[in-house]
Motif scaffolding. Structure first.
Motif, PDB file in Angstrom:
ATOM      1  N   LEU A 117       0.834  -1.201   0.000  1.00  0.00           N
ATOM      2  CA  LEU A 117       0.000   0.000   0.000  1.00  0.00           C
ATOM      3  C   LEU A 117       0.870   1.252   0.000  1.00  0.00           C
ATOM      4  CD1 LEU A 117      -2.427  -1.309   2.736  1.00  0.00           C
ATOM      5  CD2 LEU A 117      -2.783  -1.371   0.281  1.00  0.00           C
ATOM      6  N   GLU A 118       0.302   2.359  -0.463  1.00  0.00           N
ATOM      7  CA  GLU A 118       1.016   3.640  -0.558  1.00  0.00           C
ATOM      8  C   GLU A 118       0.815   4.493   0.687  1.00  0.00           C
ATOM      9  OE1 GLU A 118      -0.117   5.926  -3.934  1.00  0.00           O
ATOM     10  OE2 GLU A 118       0.591   4.429  -5.355  1.00  0.00           O
ATOM     11  N   ILE A 119       1.867   5.233   1.030  1.00  0.00           N
ATOM     12  CA  ILE A 119       1.805   6.266   2.067  1.00  0.00           C
ATOM     13  C   ILE A 119       2.276   7.567   1.417  1.00  0.00           C
ATOM     14  CG2 ILE A 119       2.728   7.075   4.261  1.00  0.00           C
ATOM     15  CD1 ILE A 119       1.013   4.711   4.683  1.00  0.00           C
ATOM     16  N   PRO A 120       1.377   8.518   1.132  1.00  0.00           N
ATOM     17  CA  PRO A 120       1.795   9.783   0.517  1.00  0.00           C
ATOM     18  C   PRO A 120       2.350  10.748   1.573  1.00  0.00           C
ATOM     19  CG  PRO A 120      -0.581   9.704   0.726  1.00  0.00           C
ATOM     20  CD  PRO A 120      -0.070   8.389   1.221  1.00  0.00           C
ATOM     21  N   ALA A 121       3.236  11.640   1.126  1.00  0.00           N
ATOM     22  CA  ALA A 121       3.815  12.647   2.025  1.00  0.00           C
ATOM     23  C   ALA A 121       4.150  13.894   1.217  1.00  0.00           C
ATOM     24  CB  ALA A 121       5.076  12.110   2.691  1.00  0.00           C
ATOM     25  N   ARG A 122       4.221  15.001   1.925  1.00  0.00           N
ATOM     26  CA  ARG A 122       4.631  16.262   1.319  1.00  0.00           C
ATOM     27  C   ARG A 122       5.722  16.836   2.215  1.00  0.00           C
ATOM     28  NH1 ARG A 122       3.491  18.987  -2.606  1.00  0.00           N
ATOM     29  NH2 ARG A 122       1.553  17.952  -3.120  1.00  0.00           N
ATOM     30  N   VAL A 123       6.808  17.277   1.577  1.00  0.00           N
ATOM     31  CA  VAL A 123       7.964  17.822   2.290  1.00  0.00           C
ATOM     32  C   VAL A 123       8.196  19.235   1.785  1.00  0.00           C
ATOM     33  CG1 VAL A 123      10.414  17.533   2.759  1.00  0.00           C
ATOM     34  CG2 VAL A 123       9.003  15.532   2.351  1.00  0.00           C
ATOM     35  N   ALA A 124       8.431  20.160   2.704  1.00  0.00           N
ATOM     36  CA  ALA A 124       8.796  21.523   2.337  1.00  0.00           C
ATOM     37  C   ALA A 124      10.150  21.811   2.986  1.00  0.00           C
ATOM     38  CB  ALA A 124       7.748  22.515   2.815  1.00  0.00           C
ATOM     39  N   VAL A 125      11.123  22.212   2.156  1.00  0.00           N
ATOM     40  CA  VAL A 125      12.468  22.487   2.653  1.00  0.00           C
ATOM     41  C   VAL A 125      12.944  23.806   2.068  1.00  0.00           C
ATOM     42  CG1 VAL A 125      13.106  20.070   2.944  1.00  0.00           C
ATOM     43  CG2 VAL A 125      13.577  21.191   0.776  1.00  0.00           C
ATOM     44  N   GLN A 126      14.000  24.337   2.701  1.00  0.00           N
ATOM     45  CA  GLN A 126      14.611  25.572   2.226  1.00  0.00           C
ATOM     46  C   GLN A 126      16.115  25.379   2.281  1.00  0.00           C
ATOM     47  OE1 GLN A 126      13.879  29.173   4.493  1.00  0.00           O
ATOM     48  NE2 GLN A 126      13.264  30.169   2.598  1.00  0.00           N
ATOM     49  N   GLY A 127      16.779  25.700   1.181  1.00  0.00           N
ATOM     50  CA  GLY A 127      18.231  25.544   1.138  1.00  0.00           C
ATOM     51  C   GLY A 127      18.766  25.959  -0.208  1.00  0.00           C
ATOM     52  N   ASP A 128      20.067  25.696  -0.396  1.00  0.00           N
ATOM     53  CA  ASP A 128      20.683  26.050  -1.672  1.00  0.00           C
ATOM     54  C   ASP A 128      20.501  24.907  -2.673  1.00  0.00           C
ATOM     55  OD1 ASP A 128      22.424  24.171  -0.695  1.00  0.00           O
ATOM     56  OD2 ASP A 128      24.190  25.460  -0.745  1.00  0.00           O
ATOM     57  N   ILE A 129      20.965  25.133  -3.890  1.00  0.00           N
ATOM     58  CA  ILE A 129      20.772  24.147  -4.952  1.00  0.00           C
ATOM     59  C   ILE A 129      21.492  22.838  -4.638  1.00  0.00           C
ATOM     60  CG2 ILE A 129      22.723  24.983  -6.343  1.00  0.00           C
ATOM     61  CD1 ILE A 129      19.431  23.684  -7.748  1.00  0.00           C
ATOM     62  N   TYR A 130      22.648  22.923  -3.968  1.00  0.00           N
ATOM     63  CA  TYR A 130      23.400  21.712  -3.645  1.00  0.00           C
ATOM     64  C   TYR A 130      22.663  20.855  -2.618  1.00  0.00           C
ATOM     65  CZ  TYR A 130      26.927  24.383  -6.068  1.00  0.00           C
ATOM     66  OH  TYR A 130      27.587  25.119  -7.008  1.00  0.00           O
ATOM     67  N   GLY A 131      22.060  21.516  -1.659  1.00  0.00           N
ATOM     68  CA  GLY A 131      21.266  20.768  -0.674  1.00  0.00           C
ATOM     69  C   GLY A 131      20.060  20.114  -1.316  1.00  0.00           C
ATOM     70  N   LEU A 132      19.435  20.845  -2.239  1.00  0.00           N
ATOM     71  CA  LEU A 132      18.284  20.286  -2.939  1.00  0.00           C
ATOM     72  C   LEU A 132      18.679  19.066  -3.757  1.00  0.00           C
ATOM     73  CD1 LEU A 132      15.379  20.272  -3.981  1.00  0.00           C
ATOM     74  CD2 LEU A 132      16.085  21.923  -5.713  1.00  0.00           C
ATOM     75  N   VAL A 133      19.802  19.159  -4.457  1.00  0.00           N
ATOM     76  CA  VAL A 133      20.276  18.021  -5.255  1.00  0.00           C
ATOM     77  C   VAL A 133      20.563  16.832  -4.343  1.00  0.00           C
ATOM     78  CG1 VAL A 133      22.178  17.195  -6.710  1.00  0.00           C
ATOM     79  CG2 VAL A 133      21.123  19.410  -7.154  1.00  0.00           C
ATOM     80  N   ASP A 134      21.203  17.079  -3.199  1.00  0.00           N
ATOM     81  CA  ASP A 134      21.467  15.995  -2.251  1.00  0.00           C
ATOM     82  C   ASP A 134      20.170  15.359  -1.765  1.00  0.00           C
ATOM     83  OD1 ASP A 134      24.194  16.174  -2.390  1.00  0.00           O
ATOM     84  OD2 ASP A 134      24.430  17.306  -0.525  1.00  0.00           O
ATOM     85  N   LEU A 135      19.210  16.196  -1.408  1.00  0.00           N
ATOM     86  CA  LEU A 135      17.930  15.665  -0.925  1.00  0.00           C
ATOM     87  C   LEU A 135      17.253  14.811  -1.979  1.00  0.00           C
ATOM     88  CD1 LEU A 135      15.722  15.530   1.242  1.00  0.00           C
ATOM     89  CD2 LEU A 135      14.744  17.594   0.217  1.00  0.00           C
ATOM     90  N   LEU A 136      17.211  15.289  -3.209  1.00  0.00           N
ATOM     91  CA  LEU A 136      16.594  14.515  -4.284  1.00  0.00           C
ATOM     92  C   LEU A 136      17.355  13.209  -4.531  1.00  0.00           C
ATOM     93  CD1 LEU A 136      15.606  17.324  -6.790  1.00  0.00           C
ATOM     94  CD2 LEU A 136      14.114  16.031  -5.256  1.00  0.00           C
ATOM     95  N   PHE A 137      18.678  13.241  -4.389  1.00  0.00           N
ATOM     96  CA  PHE A 137      19.470  12.017  -4.541  1.00  0.00           C
ATOM     97  C   PHE A 137      19.091  11.014  -3.459  1.00  0.00           C
ATOM     98  CE2 PHE A 137      23.081   9.338  -3.574  1.00  0.00           C
ATOM     99  CZ  PHE A 137      23.367   8.805  -4.821  1.00  0.00           C
ATOM    100  N   TYR A 138      18.983  11.474  -2.209  1.00  0.00           N
ATOM    101  CA  TYR A 138      18.616  10.564  -1.119  1.00  0.00           C
ATOM    102  C   TYR A 138      17.218   9.988  -1.326  1.00  0.00           C
ATOM    103  CZ  TYR A 138      22.638  11.955   1.703  1.00  0.00           C
ATOM    104  OH  TYR A 138      23.902  12.178   2.179  1.00  0.00           O
ATOM    105  N   VAL A 139      16.302  10.821  -1.780  1.00  0.00           N
ATOM    106  CA  VAL A 139      14.935  10.336  -1.999  1.00  0.00           C
ATOM    107  C   VAL A 139      14.920   9.283  -3.109  1.00  0.00           C
ATOM    108  CG1 VAL A 139      12.640  10.987  -2.814  1.00  0.00           C
ATOM    109  CG2 VAL A 139      13.781  12.386  -1.098  1.00  0.00           C
ATOM    110  N   GLN A 140      15.668   9.545  -4.176  1.00  0.00           N
ATOM    111  CA  GLN A 140      15.650   8.617  -5.304  1.00  0.00           C
ATOM    112  C   GLN A 140      16.464   7.357  -5.033  1.00  0.00           C
ATOM    113  OE1 GLN A 140      17.055  10.233  -8.996  1.00  0.00           O
ATOM    114  NE2 GLN A 140      16.466   8.422 -10.149  1.00  0.00           N
ATOM    115  N   HIS A 141      17.614   7.485  -4.398  1.00  0.00           N
ATOM    116  CA  HIS A 141      18.515   6.344  -4.234  1.00  0.00           C
ATOM    117  C   HIS A 141      18.672   5.921  -2.777  1.00  0.00           C
ATOM    118  CE1 HIS A 141      19.681   6.645  -8.416  1.00  0.00           C
ATOM    119  NE2 HIS A 141      19.894   7.942  -8.253  1.00  0.00           N
TER     120      HIS A 141
END
Length: 182
Positions: A117-141
């Motif tokens: 089953l699915e569990i949906p979530a919404r995340v709101a963050v604030q940071g620089d582009i490098y932090g965003l790229v890191d976060l997206l990497f962690y979410v994907q991998h």
């Protein structure tokens, strides 16, 4: 003579209807049964000859299931799995060095409490582009299977001469195995 010939024809007809036809039908049924049993025996012999291959395939499937289960969120209920998802997203944000504004994980009550089953979530963050790229990497991998449904990025100016920050809203969903022992 006519009566004798008529009686003989009647006896032959009765013998044909009462003895020969039922024996013929039984014979045909027996032949069909022999053919069916021969096919079953051939399939069983083929299965026995491929037993090692079938066992290896079963072991591979069981190992694949175990590794797939490691990708699912932990929790016996949707609420516990949602909490696990929140903790995971908090950790990813911390490791990415972005400021976490909020994490909302929703534990919907599924119609059938069994299966994946699915569990949906919404995340709101604030940071620089490098932090965003890191976060997206962690979410994907990362260690759990998370799917990004939505990504919204906006620029935020903090002050004069300072660095611009990005405000990011990410819609994700994770999966968990619903129901105990399913």
């Amino acid at each position: 003579m006519v009566v004798a010939v008529g009686g003989g024809v009647s006896v032959v007809a009765l013998l044909a209807v009462m003895v020969v036809l039922p024996q013929g039908l039984r014979w045909m049924d027996r032949e069909d049964q022999i053919a069916i049993q021969s096919e079953q025996l051939a399939r069983l012999e083929a299965l026995v000859s491929r037993e090692d291959s079938v066992r290896r395939q079963l072991t591979d499937l069981q190992q694949a299931r175990v590794s797939a289960d490691r990708l699912l969120l932990e929790g016996e209920t949707a609420a516990v799995a949602a909490s696990s998802l929140q903790l995971l997203l908090n950790r990813y944000a911390t490791e990415s060095r972005v400021a976490l504004a909020r994490v909302d994980a929703v534990s919907r009550t599924p119609e059938s409490g069994r299966g994946v089953l699915e569990i949906p979530a919404r995340v709101a963050v604030q940071g620089d582009i490098y932090g965003l790229v890191d976060l997206l990497f962690y979410v994907q991998h990362g260690e759990k299977l998370l799917v990004i449904d939505e990504l919204r990025v906006s620029e935020t100016r903090v002050g004069q001469g300072s660095q611009d920050l990005l405000t990011v809203s990410i819609g994700v969903h994770g999966y968990y195995r619903g129901g105990a022992g399913s």
